[in-house]
Design an enzyme around this catalytic site. Sequence first.
Site, PDB file in Angstrom:
ATOM      1  N   CYS A   1      -4.404  -7.486   1.898  1.00  0.00           N
ATOM      2  CA  CYS A   1      -4.831  -8.848   1.538  1.00  0.00           C
ATOM      3  C   CYS A   1      -6.196  -8.853   0.878  1.00  0.00           C
ATOM      4  O   CYS A   1      -6.986  -9.787   1.063  1.00  0.00           O
ATOM      5  CB  CYS A   1      -4.821  -9.787   2.743  1.00  0.00           C
ATOM      6  SG  CYS A   1      -3.196 -10.001   3.455  1.00  0.00           S
TER       7      CYS A   1
ATOM      8  N   ASP B   1     -16.910 -14.636   8.283  1.00  0.00           N
ATOM      9  CA  ASP B   1     -15.568 -14.266   8.737  1.00  0.00           C
ATOM     10  C   ASP B   1     -15.737 -13.070   9.672  1.00  0.00           C
ATOM     11  O   ASP B   1     -15.973 -11.953   9.229  1.00  0.00           O
ATOM     12  CB  ASP B   1     -14.716 -13.923   7.501  1.00  0.00           C
ATOM     13  CG  ASP B   1     -13.389 -13.251   7.870  1.00  0.00           C
ATOM     14  OD1 ASP B   1     -13.143 -13.018   9.066  1.00  0.00           O
ATOM     15  OD2 ASP B   1     -12.615 -12.951   6.947  1.00  0.00           O
TER      16      ASP B   1
ATOM     17  N   GLN C   1     -12.931  -9.060  11.942  1.00  0.00           N
ATOM     18  CA  GLN C   1     -12.971  -7.617  12.200  1.00  0.00           C
ATOM     19  C   GLN C   1     -14.203  -7.215  13.013  1.00  0.00           C
ATOM     20  O   GLN C   1     -14.337  -6.047  13.376  1.00  0.00           O
ATOM     21  CB  GLN C   1     -12.971  -6.839  10.876  1.00  0.00           C
ATOM     22  CG  GLN C   1     -11.725  -7.033  10.044  1.00  0.00           C
ATOM     23  CD  GLN C   1     -10.485  -6.394  10.674  1.00  0.00           C
ATOM     24  OE1 GLN C   1     -10.585  -5.454  11.452  1.00  0.00           O
ATOM     25  NE2 GLN C   1      -9.322  -6.922  10.330  1.00  0.00           N
TER      26      GLN C   1
ATOM     27  N   LYS D   1      -6.834 -10.194  17.238  1.00  0.00           N
ATOM     28  CA  LYS D   1      -7.535  -8.956  16.879  1.00  0.00           C
ATOM     29  C   LYS D   1      -8.521  -8.559  17.989  1.00  0.00           C
ATOM     30  O   LYS D   1      -9.078  -7.469  17.979  1.00  0.00           O
ATOM     31  CB  LYS D   1      -8.277  -9.123  15.557  1.00  0.00           C
ATOM     32  CG  LYS D   1      -7.338  -9.253  14.351  1.00  0.00           C
ATOM     33  CD  LYS D   1      -8.102  -9.084  13.071  1.00  0.00           C
ATOM     34  CE  LYS D   1      -7.463  -9.724  11.863  1.00  0.00           C
ATOM     35  NZ  LYS D   1      -6.171  -9.201  11.457  1.00  0.00           N
TER      36      LYS D   1
ATOM     37  N   HIS E   1     -11.272 -10.839   2.374  1.00  0.00           N
ATOM     38  CA  HIS E   1      -9.838 -10.974   2.649  1.00  0.00           C
ATOM     39  C   HIS E   1      -9.372 -12.230   1.899  1.00  0.00           C
ATOM     40  O   HIS E   1     -10.141 -13.172   1.724  1.00  0.00           O
ATOM     41  CB  HIS E   1      -9.696 -11.170   4.166  1.00  0.00           C
ATOM     42  CG  HIS E   1      -8.291 -11.139   4.674  1.00  0.00           C
ATOM     43  ND1 HIS E   1      -7.440 -12.206   4.543  1.00  0.00           N
ATOM     44  CD2 HIS E   1      -7.605 -10.178   5.345  1.00  0.00           C
ATOM     45  CE1 HIS E   1      -6.274 -11.888   5.111  1.00  0.00           C
ATOM     46  NE2 HIS E   1      -6.352 -10.668   5.603  1.00  0.00           N
TER      47      HIS E   1
END
Lengths: 141, 413
Positions: B371, B207, B210, B233, B130
Amino acid sequence: MTIEETEKEITEEFELFGDEWEGKYEHLIDLGRSLPMIDVTYKTDDKLIKGCQSKVWLHSEMKDGKVIFTADSDAIITKGIVALMIRVLSNHTPDEIINAQLGFIDKVGLKEHLSPTRANGLVSMIKQMKMDSLAYKTKNI
Amino acid sequence: MNSTIKDRVFDVVSVRESFPILSKKVNGKTLVYLDSGATAQKPQTVIDAVDNYYRNQNANIHRGVHTLSQDVTVAYENARATIQNYLNAKYPHEIIFTSGTTESINLVASSLGKKFVQAGDEIIISAMEHHSNILPWQVVCEEKGAVLKVIPISEKGEILLEEYKKLLSSKTKMVAITHISNTLGTINPVKQIVELAHEKGIPVLIDGAQAVPHQKVDVQGLDADFYCFSGHKLFGPTGVGILYGKEKWLNELPPYKVGGGTIKTVTFEKTVYADLPLKFEAGTPHIAGGIGLAAAIDYVNSIGLENIKEYEKELLHYATEKLSAISGLKIIGNAKEKASVISFVIEGLHPLDIGTILDKLGIAVRTGHHCTQPLMEFYCIPGTVRASFAFYNTKEEIDLLIAGIEKAVKMLK
Protein backbone atom coordinates in the site's frame (compact mmCIF):
# COMPACT_ATOMS: atom_id res chain seq x y z
CA MET A 1 -7.15 -33.28 -27.79
CA THR A 2 -10.27 -31.96 -26.03
CA ILE A 3 -10.06 -29.59 -23.11
CA GLU A 4 -11.00 -32.43 -20.74
CA GLU A 5 -8.30 -34.67 -22.18
CA THR A 6 -5.63 -32.02 -21.68
CA GLU A 7 -6.88 -31.45 -18.14
CA LYS A 8 -6.59 -35.18 -17.49
CA GLU A 9 -3.11 -35.25 -18.96
CA ILE A 10 -1.97 -32.41 -16.70
CA THR A 11 -3.56 -34.03 -13.65
CA GLU A 12 -1.65 -37.24 -14.33
CA GLU A 13 1.54 -35.30 -14.90
CA PHE A 14 1.21 -33.69 -11.48
CA GLU A 15 0.16 -36.91 -9.76
CA LEU A 16 3.74 -38.10 -10.20
CA PHE A 17 4.77 -35.63 -7.51
CA GLY A 18 2.23 -36.91 -4.99
CA ASP A 19 1.86 -34.58 -2.02
CA GLU A 20 5.34 -33.27 -2.44
CA TRP A 21 5.09 -29.53 -3.15
CA GLU A 22 8.66 -29.00 -4.20
CA GLY A 23 8.61 -31.17 -7.33
CA LYS A 24 5.26 -29.72 -8.24
CA TYR A 25 6.53 -26.17 -8.01
CA GLU A 26 9.76 -26.97 -9.81
CA HIS A 27 7.65 -28.39 -12.62
CA LEU A 28 5.52 -25.26 -12.62
CA ILE A 29 8.61 -23.08 -12.77
CA ASP A 30 9.92 -25.14 -15.71
CA LEU A 31 6.60 -24.74 -17.46
CA GLY A 32 6.81 -21.01 -16.86
CA ARG A 33 10.24 -20.91 -18.43
CA SER A 34 9.12 -22.91 -21.45
CA LEU A 35 6.08 -20.74 -22.18
CA PRO A 36 6.75 -19.04 -25.50
CA MET A 37 6.85 -15.36 -24.78
CA ILE A 38 4.04 -13.23 -26.01
CA ASP A 39 4.98 -11.18 -29.07
CA VAL A 40 6.51 -7.98 -27.68
CA THR A 41 4.14 -5.89 -29.74
CA TYR A 42 1.32 -7.32 -27.60
CA LYS A 43 3.08 -6.75 -24.29
CA THR A 44 1.28 -3.46 -23.92
CA ASP A 45 -0.88 -1.92 -21.25
CA ASP A 46 -4.11 -2.76 -23.04
CA LYS A 47 -3.17 -6.45 -22.93
CA LEU A 48 -2.31 -6.23 -19.26
CA ILE A 49 -4.41 -8.02 -16.68
CA LYS A 50 -3.73 -6.35 -13.43
CA GLY A 51 -3.25 -8.40 -10.36
CA CYS A 52 -2.25 -6.52 -7.28
CA GLN A 53 1.22 -8.04 -7.37
CA SER A 54 2.13 -9.92 -10.53
CA LYS A 55 1.27 -8.82 -14.04
CA VAL A 56 -0.19 -11.02 -16.75
CA TRP A 57 -0.29 -10.02 -20.42
CA LEU A 58 -2.82 -11.89 -22.53
CA HIS A 59 -3.31 -11.78 -26.27
CA SER A 60 -5.92 -13.71 -28.24
CA GLU A 61 -6.67 -14.16 -31.90
CA MET A 62 -9.11 -16.19 -33.95
CA LYS A 63 -7.69 -18.71 -36.41
CA ASP A 64 -9.83 -21.19 -38.38
CA GLY A 65 -12.66 -20.96 -35.89
CA LYS A 66 -10.37 -21.50 -32.91
CA VAL A 67 -9.07 -19.06 -30.32
CA ILE A 68 -5.29 -18.90 -29.96
CA PHE A 69 -3.92 -17.45 -26.73
CA THR A 70 -0.44 -16.18 -25.98
CA ALA A 71 0.55 -14.73 -22.64
CA ASP A 72 3.33 -13.73 -20.32
CA SER A 73 3.83 -12.82 -16.68
CA ASP A 74 6.54 -11.08 -14.71
CA ALA A 75 6.38 -13.73 -11.95
CA ILE A 76 7.60 -17.19 -12.87
CA ILE A 77 5.16 -19.28 -10.79
CA THR A 78 2.26 -17.24 -12.12
CA LYS A 79 3.70 -17.80 -15.58
CA GLY A 80 3.76 -21.55 -14.99
CA ILE A 81 0.06 -21.54 -14.21
CA VAL A 82 -0.55 -19.28 -17.20
CA ALA A 83 1.26 -21.88 -19.32
CA LEU A 84 -1.11 -24.58 -18.02
CA MET A 85 -4.15 -22.45 -18.82
CA ILE A 86 -2.93 -21.85 -22.33
CA ARG A 87 -2.17 -25.52 -22.85
CA VAL A 88 -5.72 -26.34 -21.80
CA LEU A 89 -7.69 -23.55 -23.46
CA SER A 90 -5.75 -22.39 -26.52
CA ASN A 91 -6.64 -23.72 -29.94
CA HIS A 92 -10.25 -24.51 -29.07
CA THR A 93 -13.55 -23.09 -30.26
CA PRO A 94 -15.12 -20.22 -28.32
CA ASP A 95 -17.90 -22.51 -27.09
CA GLU A 96 -15.48 -25.09 -25.75
CA ILE A 97 -13.55 -22.38 -23.90
CA ILE A 98 -16.65 -20.70 -22.48
CA ASN A 99 -17.92 -24.03 -21.14
CA ALA A 100 -14.60 -25.27 -19.73
CA GLN A 101 -14.85 -26.17 -16.04
CA LEU A 102 -11.10 -26.20 -15.34
CA GLY A 103 -11.39 -28.64 -12.45
CA PHE A 104 -7.78 -29.72 -12.95
CA ILE A 105 -6.44 -26.74 -11.02
CA ASP A 106 -8.06 -28.08 -7.89
CA LYS A 107 -6.99 -31.66 -8.65
CA VAL A 108 -3.32 -30.76 -9.06
CA GLY A 109 -3.37 -28.81 -5.81
CA LEU A 110 -2.94 -25.30 -7.19
CA LYS A 111 -6.36 -24.04 -6.16
CA GLU A 112 -4.88 -21.52 -3.75
CA HIS A 113 -3.49 -19.61 -6.74
CA LEU A 114 -6.98 -19.15 -8.11
CA SER A 115 -8.68 -17.79 -5.04
CA PRO A 116 -10.30 -14.45 -5.85
CA THR A 117 -8.31 -12.76 -3.12
CA ARG A 118 -5.01 -13.94 -4.54
CA ALA A 119 -3.30 -10.94 -6.02
CA ASN A 120 -1.71 -12.63 -9.03
CA GLY A 121 -4.20 -11.75 -11.75
CA LEU A 122 -4.96 -15.40 -12.65
CA VAL A 123 -8.66 -15.27 -11.86
CA SER A 124 -8.96 -12.18 -14.03
CA MET A 125 -6.97 -13.92 -16.75
CA ILE A 126 -9.37 -16.87 -16.96
CA LYS A 127 -12.27 -14.45 -16.99
CA GLN A 128 -10.59 -12.53 -19.81
CA MET A 129 -9.98 -15.74 -21.80
CA LYS A 130 -13.67 -16.54 -21.58
CA MET A 131 -14.70 -12.96 -22.36
CA ASP A 132 -12.49 -12.89 -25.46
CA SER A 133 -14.01 -16.19 -26.59
CA LEU A 134 -17.49 -14.83 -26.06
CA ALA A 135 -16.59 -11.75 -28.10
CA TYR A 136 -15.32 -13.90 -31.00
CA LYS A 137 -18.46 -16.02 -30.82
CA THR A 138 -20.74 -12.99 -30.86
CA LYS A 139 -18.87 -11.51 -33.82
CA ASN A 140 -19.37 -14.71 -35.81
CA ILE A 141 -23.10 -14.80 -35.14
CA MET B 1 15.48 -22.84 20.89
CA ASN B 2 16.35 -22.95 24.60
CA SER B 3 20.06 -22.63 24.15
CA THR B 4 20.05 -19.07 22.89
CA ILE B 5 17.45 -17.42 25.08
CA LYS B 6 19.54 -17.11 28.22
CA ASP B 7 20.86 -13.68 27.49
CA ARG B 8 17.64 -12.27 26.26
CA VAL B 9 15.85 -9.50 28.04
CA PHE B 10 12.79 -11.65 28.50
CA ASP B 11 11.85 -15.27 28.12
CA VAL B 12 10.75 -15.59 24.52
CA VAL B 13 9.72 -19.22 24.98
CA SER B 14 7.10 -18.36 27.56
CA VAL B 15 6.11 -15.29 25.53
CA ARG B 16 5.47 -17.57 22.55
CA GLU B 17 3.35 -19.86 24.69
CA SER B 18 0.99 -16.94 25.29
CA PHE B 19 0.19 -16.83 21.57
CA PRO B 20 -1.83 -19.95 20.63
CA ILE B 21 -1.48 -19.46 16.86
CA LEU B 22 2.32 -19.61 16.97
CA SER B 23 2.27 -23.37 17.56
CA LYS B 24 0.05 -23.91 14.52
CA LYS B 25 1.22 -25.95 11.54
CA VAL B 26 1.00 -24.32 8.12
CA ASN B 27 1.56 -26.48 5.04
CA GLY B 28 2.81 -29.17 7.40
CA LYS B 29 5.46 -26.86 8.87
CA THR B 30 5.47 -24.96 12.16
CA LEU B 31 4.33 -21.44 11.39
CA VAL B 32 7.07 -18.84 11.16
CA TYR B 33 5.07 -15.65 11.36
CA LEU B 34 7.02 -12.69 10.01
CA ASP B 35 4.10 -10.50 9.00
CA SER B 36 3.31 -8.66 12.21
CA GLY B 37 3.54 -5.38 10.31
CA ALA B 38 0.35 -6.41 8.51
CA THR B 39 -1.32 -7.70 11.63
CA ALA B 40 0.09 -8.95 14.90
CA GLN B 41 -0.91 -12.21 16.57
CA LYS B 42 -3.05 -12.20 19.70
CA PRO B 43 -2.04 -13.38 23.16
CA GLN B 44 -4.41 -15.63 25.12
CA THR B 45 -5.35 -12.73 27.43
CA VAL B 46 -6.77 -10.78 24.49
CA ILE B 47 -8.67 -13.80 23.20
CA ASP B 48 -10.01 -14.35 26.73
CA ALA B 49 -11.05 -10.72 27.13
CA VAL B 50 -13.05 -10.81 23.91
CA ASP B 51 -14.54 -14.20 24.78
CA ASN B 52 -15.42 -13.02 28.28
CA TYR B 53 -17.10 -9.91 26.93
CA TYR B 54 -19.52 -11.91 24.80
CA ARG B 55 -20.06 -14.56 27.48
CA ASN B 56 -20.44 -12.38 30.54
CA GLN B 57 -20.51 -8.69 29.77
CA ASN B 58 -22.43 -8.08 26.56
CA ALA B 59 -24.76 -5.08 26.72
CA ASN B 60 -24.87 -1.74 24.98
CA ILE B 61 -22.80 0.99 26.55
CA HIS B 62 -23.65 4.56 27.57
CA ARG B 63 -27.36 3.80 27.30
CA GLY B 64 -28.91 1.43 29.78
CA VAL B 65 -29.93 1.75 33.39
CA HIS B 66 -29.52 -1.97 33.88
CA THR B 67 -26.53 -3.48 35.63
CA LEU B 68 -24.94 -5.21 32.65
CA SER B 69 -24.98 -2.01 30.64
CA GLN B 70 -23.53 0.00 33.48
CA ASP B 71 -20.82 -2.56 34.17
CA VAL B 72 -19.75 -2.80 30.57
CA THR B 73 -19.76 0.98 30.24
CA VAL B 74 -17.29 1.07 33.10
CA ALA B 75 -15.17 -1.63 31.41
CA TYR B 76 -15.19 0.26 28.11
CA GLU B 77 -14.27 3.56 29.76
CA ASN B 78 -11.53 1.78 31.71
CA ALA B 79 -10.23 0.58 28.36
CA ARG B 80 -10.17 4.20 27.20
CA ALA B 81 -8.16 5.12 30.29
CA THR B 82 -5.71 2.27 29.61
CA ILE B 83 -5.14 3.66 26.10
CA GLN B 84 -4.84 7.19 27.48
CA ASN B 85 -2.06 6.01 29.77
CA TYR B 86 -0.37 4.04 26.99
CA LEU B 87 -0.09 7.19 24.87
CA ASN B 88 0.33 9.51 27.85
CA ALA B 89 -2.61 11.64 26.72
CA LYS B 90 -3.71 14.40 29.06
CA TYR B 91 -7.41 13.46 29.19
CA PRO B 92 -9.38 10.26 28.55
CA HIS B 93 -11.76 12.17 26.26
CA GLU B 94 -8.85 12.84 23.91
CA ILE B 95 -8.99 9.14 23.05
CA ILE B 96 -11.55 8.42 20.33
CA PHE B 97 -12.41 4.84 19.44
CA THR B 98 -12.51 4.27 15.68
CA SER B 99 -12.35 1.20 13.47
CA GLY B 100 -8.64 1.61 12.83
CA THR B 101 -5.90 3.94 11.64
CA THR B 102 -7.59 4.36 8.27
CA GLU B 103 -10.80 5.62 9.82
CA SER B 104 -8.91 7.83 12.27
CA ILE B 105 -7.12 9.59 9.42
CA ASN B 106 -10.30 9.84 7.38
CA LEU B 107 -12.03 11.41 10.36
CA VAL B 108 -9.43 14.14 10.78
CA ALA B 109 -9.04 14.77 7.05
CA SER B 110 -12.77 15.04 6.52
CA SER B 111 -13.59 17.15 9.58
CA LEU B 112 -10.57 19.42 9.28
CA GLY B 113 -11.10 19.73 5.54
CA LYS B 114 -14.72 20.74 6.01
CA LYS B 115 -13.94 23.52 8.42
CA PHE B 116 -10.42 24.74 7.78
CA VAL B 117 -9.25 23.96 4.25
CA GLN B 118 -9.86 26.35 1.39
CA ALA B 119 -8.83 26.64 -2.25
CA GLY B 120 -5.11 27.28 -2.59
CA ASP B 121 -4.29 25.84 0.85
CA GLU B 122 -1.69 23.11 1.18
CA ILE B 123 -1.42 19.81 3.03
CA ILE B 124 1.96 18.18 3.54
CA ILE B 125 2.57 14.44 3.58
CA SER B 126 5.75 12.44 2.91
CA ALA B 127 6.87 10.20 0.08
CA MET B 128 6.80 7.14 2.35
CA GLU B 129 3.14 7.31 3.39
CA HIS B 130 0.79 4.34 3.38
CA HIS B 131 -2.12 4.87 0.97
CA SER B 132 -4.29 5.40 4.06
CA ASN B 133 -2.36 8.58 4.79
CA ILE B 134 -2.44 9.75 1.17
CA LEU B 135 -5.95 9.15 -0.10
CA PRO B 136 -7.96 10.97 2.60
CA TRP B 137 -5.85 14.10 2.03
CA GLN B 138 -6.09 13.73 -1.72
CA VAL B 139 -9.88 13.72 -1.39
CA VAL B 140 -9.82 16.88 0.75
CA CYS B 141 -7.54 18.58 -1.78
CA GLU B 142 -9.78 17.62 -4.69
CA GLU B 143 -12.91 18.80 -2.90
CA LYS B 144 -11.46 22.08 -1.72
CA GLY B 145 -9.05 22.91 -4.52
CA ALA B 146 -6.14 22.57 -2.12
CA VAL B 147 -2.69 21.22 -3.01
CA LEU B 148 -0.97 18.10 -1.68
CA LYS B 149 2.74 18.64 -1.06
CA VAL B 150 5.08 15.71 -0.62
CA ILE B 151 8.28 15.72 1.46
CA PRO B 152 10.92 13.86 -0.56
CA ILE B 153 13.09 11.13 0.92
CA SER B 154 16.68 10.03 0.41
CA GLU B 155 17.72 6.78 -1.27
CA LYS B 156 18.26 5.37 2.23
CA GLY B 157 14.62 6.08 3.01
CA GLU B 158 14.95 9.08 5.29
CA ILE B 159 12.88 12.25 5.25
CA LEU B 160 14.77 15.23 3.81
CA LEU B 161 14.21 17.68 6.63
CA GLU B 162 15.62 20.65 4.72
CA GLU B 163 13.09 20.04 1.95
CA TYR B 164 10.33 19.72 4.56
CA LYS B 165 11.24 23.11 6.02
CA LYS B 166 10.93 24.65 2.57
CA LEU B 167 7.44 23.22 2.12
CA LEU B 168 6.04 24.73 5.34
CA SER B 169 4.26 27.99 4.62
CA SER B 170 1.35 30.16 5.62
CA LYS B 171 -0.74 28.13 3.17
CA THR B 172 -0.06 24.83 5.01
CA LYS B 173 -3.14 23.62 6.88
CA MET B 174 -1.84 20.26 8.07
CA VAL B 175 1.21 18.03 8.14
CA ALA B 176 0.34 14.32 8.10
CA ILE B 177 3.23 11.92 8.46
CA THR B 178 3.95 8.36 9.42
CA HIS B 179 5.87 7.69 12.62
CA ILE B 180 7.39 4.47 11.26
CA SER B 181 7.26 3.47 7.60
CA ASN B 182 5.42 0.17 7.10
CA THR B 183 7.56 -0.60 4.05
CA LEU B 184 11.00 0.75 4.96
CA GLY B 185 10.94 0.54 8.72
CA THR B 186 12.28 4.11 8.93
CA ILE B 187 11.59 5.79 12.27
CA ASN B 188 10.87 9.40 11.37
CA PRO B 189 12.01 12.28 13.58
CA VAL B 190 8.41 13.14 14.39
CA LYS B 191 9.22 15.33 17.38
CA GLN B 192 11.30 17.58 15.20
CA ILE B 193 8.71 17.49 12.43
CA VAL B 194 6.04 18.62 14.91
CA GLU B 195 8.26 21.38 16.31
CA LEU B 196 8.97 22.79 12.88
CA ALA B 197 5.27 22.78 11.97
CA HIS B 198 4.26 24.34 15.28
CA GLU B 199 6.68 27.20 14.74
CA LYS B 200 4.32 28.20 11.98
CA GLY B 201 1.16 27.27 13.87
CA ILE B 202 0.45 24.22 11.73
CA PRO B 203 -1.12 21.09 13.29
CA VAL B 204 0.45 17.66 12.78
CA LEU B 205 -1.17 14.25 12.48
CA ILE B 206 1.02 11.22 13.06
CA ASP B 207 0.17 7.80 11.64
CA GLY B 208 1.41 5.61 14.45
CA ALA B 209 0.13 2.26 13.19
CA GLN B 210 3.63 0.78 12.95
CA ALA B 211 5.04 2.60 15.98
CA VAL B 212 2.82 1.69 18.93
CA PRO B 213 3.72 -2.03 18.91
CA HIS B 214 7.44 -1.31 19.01
CA GLN B 215 8.19 1.66 21.22
CA LYS B 216 6.86 3.99 23.87
CA VAL B 217 4.79 6.79 22.37
CA ASP B 218 4.21 9.92 24.42
CA VAL B 219 1.78 12.18 22.60
CA GLN B 220 2.35 15.04 25.03
CA GLY B 221 6.10 14.67 24.75
CA LEU B 222 5.81 14.72 20.96
CA ASP B 223 3.28 17.55 21.20
CA ALA B 224 1.34 15.76 18.43
CA ASP B 225 -2.02 17.26 17.59
CA PHE B 226 -3.39 13.95 16.31
CA TYR B 227 -2.02 10.43 16.65
CA CYS B 228 -3.63 7.37 15.07
CA PHE B 229 -3.17 3.64 15.41
CA SER B 230 -4.93 0.30 14.91
CA GLY B 231 -5.68 -2.25 17.61
CA HIS B 232 -4.83 -5.29 15.52
CA LYS B 233 -1.22 -4.29 14.92
CA LEU B 234 -0.86 -3.90 18.68
CA PHE B 235 -1.81 -7.54 19.41
CA GLY B 236 -5.46 -6.53 19.88
CA PRO B 237 -8.62 -7.32 17.92
CA THR B 238 -9.24 -6.20 14.34
CA GLY B 239 -11.85 -3.53 13.68
CA VAL B 240 -10.86 -1.23 16.51
CA GLY B 241 -8.45 1.67 16.42
CA ILE B 242 -7.68 4.95 18.09
CA LEU B 243 -7.61 8.58 17.23
CA TYR B 244 -5.85 10.68 19.80
CA GLY B 245 -6.54 14.38 19.36
CA LYS B 246 -5.65 17.33 21.54
CA GLU B 247 -8.78 18.49 23.33
CA LYS B 248 -8.71 21.92 21.69
CA TRP B 249 -8.56 20.38 18.21
CA LEU B 250 -11.27 17.80 18.86
CA ASN B 251 -13.51 20.55 20.18
CA GLU B 252 -12.88 22.60 17.05
CA LEU B 253 -13.60 19.83 14.56
CA PRO B 254 -17.15 19.06 13.44
CA PRO B 255 -18.41 15.46 13.85
CA TYR B 256 -17.40 13.02 11.12
CA LYS B 257 -20.17 10.46 11.30
CA VAL B 258 -23.39 11.33 13.08
CA GLY B 259 -26.09 9.22 14.64
CA GLY B 260 -26.90 7.50 17.89
CA GLY B 261 -24.73 8.45 20.82
CA THR B 262 -23.25 11.62 19.34
CA ILE B 263 -25.90 14.03 20.55
CA LYS B 264 -27.18 15.95 23.53
CA THR B 265 -30.55 16.87 22.02
CA VAL B 266 -32.14 16.30 18.65
CA THR B 267 -35.12 18.09 17.16
CA PHE B 268 -35.88 18.17 13.46
CA GLU B 269 -34.66 21.77 13.41
CA LYS B 270 -31.45 21.55 15.40
CA THR B 271 -29.12 19.04 16.98
CA VAL B 272 -26.78 19.79 19.85
CA TYR B 273 -23.81 17.45 19.80
CA ALA B 274 -22.43 15.62 22.79
CA ASP B 275 -19.16 16.51 24.44
CA LEU B 276 -15.95 14.64 23.73
CA PRO B 277 -15.37 11.80 23.11
CA LEU B 278 -18.96 10.81 22.24
CA LYS B 279 -19.21 13.54 19.58
CA PHE B 280 -16.99 11.35 17.38
CA GLU B 281 -18.35 7.94 18.35
CA ALA B 282 -21.60 7.52 16.44
CA GLY B 283 -23.44 4.23 16.72
CA THR B 284 -22.70 1.23 18.90
CA PRO B 285 -18.95 0.85 18.90
CA HIS B 286 -16.83 -2.31 18.74
CA ILE B 287 -17.12 -2.83 22.49
CA ALA B 288 -15.36 -6.21 22.54
CA GLY B 289 -12.63 -4.63 20.42
CA GLY B 290 -12.05 -1.77 22.84
CA ILE B 291 -11.92 -4.12 25.82
CA GLY B 292 -9.66 -6.52 23.89
CA LEU B 293 -7.34 -3.67 22.94
CA ALA B 294 -6.95 -2.69 26.58
CA ALA B 295 -6.09 -6.33 27.38
CA ALA B 296 -3.46 -6.21 24.61
CA ILE B 297 -1.94 -3.06 26.10
CA ASP B 298 -1.88 -4.68 29.55
CA TYR B 299 -0.04 -7.60 27.99
CA VAL B 300 2.51 -5.37 26.23
CA ASN B 301 3.03 -3.42 29.46
CA SER B 302 3.61 -6.65 31.36
CA ILE B 303 6.57 -7.34 29.06
CA GLY B 304 7.67 -3.72 28.92
CA LEU B 305 8.14 -1.56 25.86
CA GLU B 306 11.79 -0.95 26.67
CA ASN B 307 12.44 -4.70 26.72
CA ILE B 308 10.50 -5.11 23.49
CA LYS B 309 12.46 -2.34 21.80
CA GLU B 310 15.78 -3.76 22.88
CA TYR B 311 14.92 -7.31 21.86
CA GLU B 312 13.51 -6.28 18.48
CA LYS B 313 16.60 -4.22 17.79
CA GLU B 314 18.62 -7.37 18.27
CA LEU B 315 16.36 -9.26 15.85
CA LEU B 316 16.60 -6.46 13.30
CA HIS B 317 20.36 -6.36 13.53
CA TYR B 318 20.64 -10.13 13.21
CA ALA B 319 18.25 -10.33 10.26
CA THR B 320 19.90 -7.39 8.47
CA GLU B 321 23.28 -9.01 8.78
CA LYS B 322 22.08 -12.43 7.59
CA LEU B 323 20.00 -11.06 4.72
CA SER B 324 22.80 -8.80 3.49
CA ALA B 325 24.98 -11.85 3.04
CA ILE B 326 22.64 -13.35 0.43
CA SER B 327 24.00 -12.73 -3.05
CA GLY B 328 21.84 -10.42 -5.18
CA LEU B 329 19.66 -9.40 -2.23
CA LYS B 330 19.10 -5.70 -1.73
CA ILE B 331 17.50 -4.26 1.36
CA ILE B 332 15.10 -1.42 0.55
CA GLY B 333 15.22 1.13 3.33
CA ASN B 334 18.47 1.64 5.16
CA ALA B 335 17.63 4.47 7.50
CA LYS B 336 19.80 4.99 10.55
CA GLU B 337 16.78 4.75 12.83
CA LYS B 338 14.81 1.65 11.92
CA ALA B 339 12.11 -0.51 13.47
CA SER B 340 12.03 -4.30 13.03
CA VAL B 341 10.74 -4.21 9.47
CA ILE B 342 12.90 -5.30 6.53
CA SER B 343 11.92 -4.97 2.89
CA PHE B 344 14.10 -6.54 0.26
CA VAL B 345 14.31 -7.51 -3.39
CA ILE B 346 16.44 -10.17 -5.05
CA GLU B 347 17.89 -9.49 -8.44
CA GLY B 348 16.01 -11.28 -11.22
CA LEU B 349 13.28 -12.66 -8.96
CA HIS B 350 9.71 -11.51 -8.47
CA PRO B 351 8.74 -10.88 -4.83
CA LEU B 352 5.52 -12.86 -5.30
CA ASP B 353 7.47 -15.96 -6.35
CA ILE B 354 9.74 -15.70 -3.31
CA GLY B 355 6.72 -15.23 -1.03
CA THR B 356 4.97 -18.24 -2.59
CA ILE B 357 7.93 -20.56 -1.94
CA LEU B 358 8.35 -19.21 1.60
CA ASP B 359 4.67 -19.86 2.25
CA LYS B 360 5.14 -23.48 1.22
CA LEU B 361 7.82 -23.67 3.91
CA GLY B 362 5.41 -22.29 6.51
CA ILE B 363 7.03 -18.86 6.52
CA ALA B 364 4.59 -15.96 6.38
CA VAL B 365 5.95 -12.76 4.85
CA ARG B 366 4.26 -9.98 2.97
CA THR B 367 4.98 -9.35 -0.69
CA GLY B 368 3.89 -6.55 -2.98
CA HIS B 369 3.75 -2.79 -2.78
CA HIS B 370 2.53 -2.72 0.85
CA CYS B 371 0.00 0.00 0.00
CA THR B 372 2.87 2.37 -0.75
CA GLN B 373 2.84 2.50 -4.54
CA PRO B 374 4.48 5.95 -4.81
CA LEU B 375 7.36 4.58 -2.75
CA MET B 376 7.75 1.61 -5.12
CA GLU B 377 7.89 4.09 -8.01
CA PHE B 378 10.60 6.02 -6.19
CA TYR B 379 12.72 2.89 -5.93
CA CYS B 380 11.67 1.69 -9.43
CA ILE B 381 10.60 -1.74 -8.20
CA PRO B 382 7.30 -3.64 -8.59
CA GLY B 383 7.26 -4.55 -4.92
CA THR B 384 9.33 -6.07 -2.17
CA VAL B 385 9.34 -9.03 0.16
CA ARG B 386 8.81 -7.73 3.67
CA ALA B 387 9.64 -9.52 6.87
CA SER B 388 8.36 -7.73 9.95
CA PHE B 389 9.25 -8.94 13.41
CA ALA B 390 7.52 -8.78 16.76
CA PHE B 391 8.85 -9.64 20.20
CA TYR B 392 7.55 -13.21 19.84
CA ASN B 393 9.91 -13.89 16.94
CA THR B 394 13.30 -15.54 17.43
CA LYS B 395 16.68 -15.65 15.78
CA GLU B 396 15.95 -19.28 14.97
CA GLU B 397 13.00 -18.12 12.91
CA ILE B 398 15.26 -15.66 11.11
CA ASP B 399 17.57 -18.58 10.33
CA LEU B 400 14.57 -20.44 8.87
CA LEU B 401 13.76 -17.36 6.79
CA ILE B 402 17.30 -17.22 5.45
CA ALA B 403 17.26 -20.93 4.62
CA GLY B 404 13.87 -20.46 2.96
CA ILE B 405 15.13 -17.58 0.84
CA GLU B 406 18.16 -19.60 -0.20
CA LYS B 407 15.88 -22.45 -1.22
CA ALA B 408 13.60 -20.08 -3.14
CA VAL B 409 16.58 -18.59 -4.98
CA LYS B 410 17.78 -22.06 -5.93
CA MET B 411 14.37 -23.07 -7.22
CA LEU B 412 13.58 -19.85 -9.04
CA LYS B 413 16.89 -18.97 -10.63
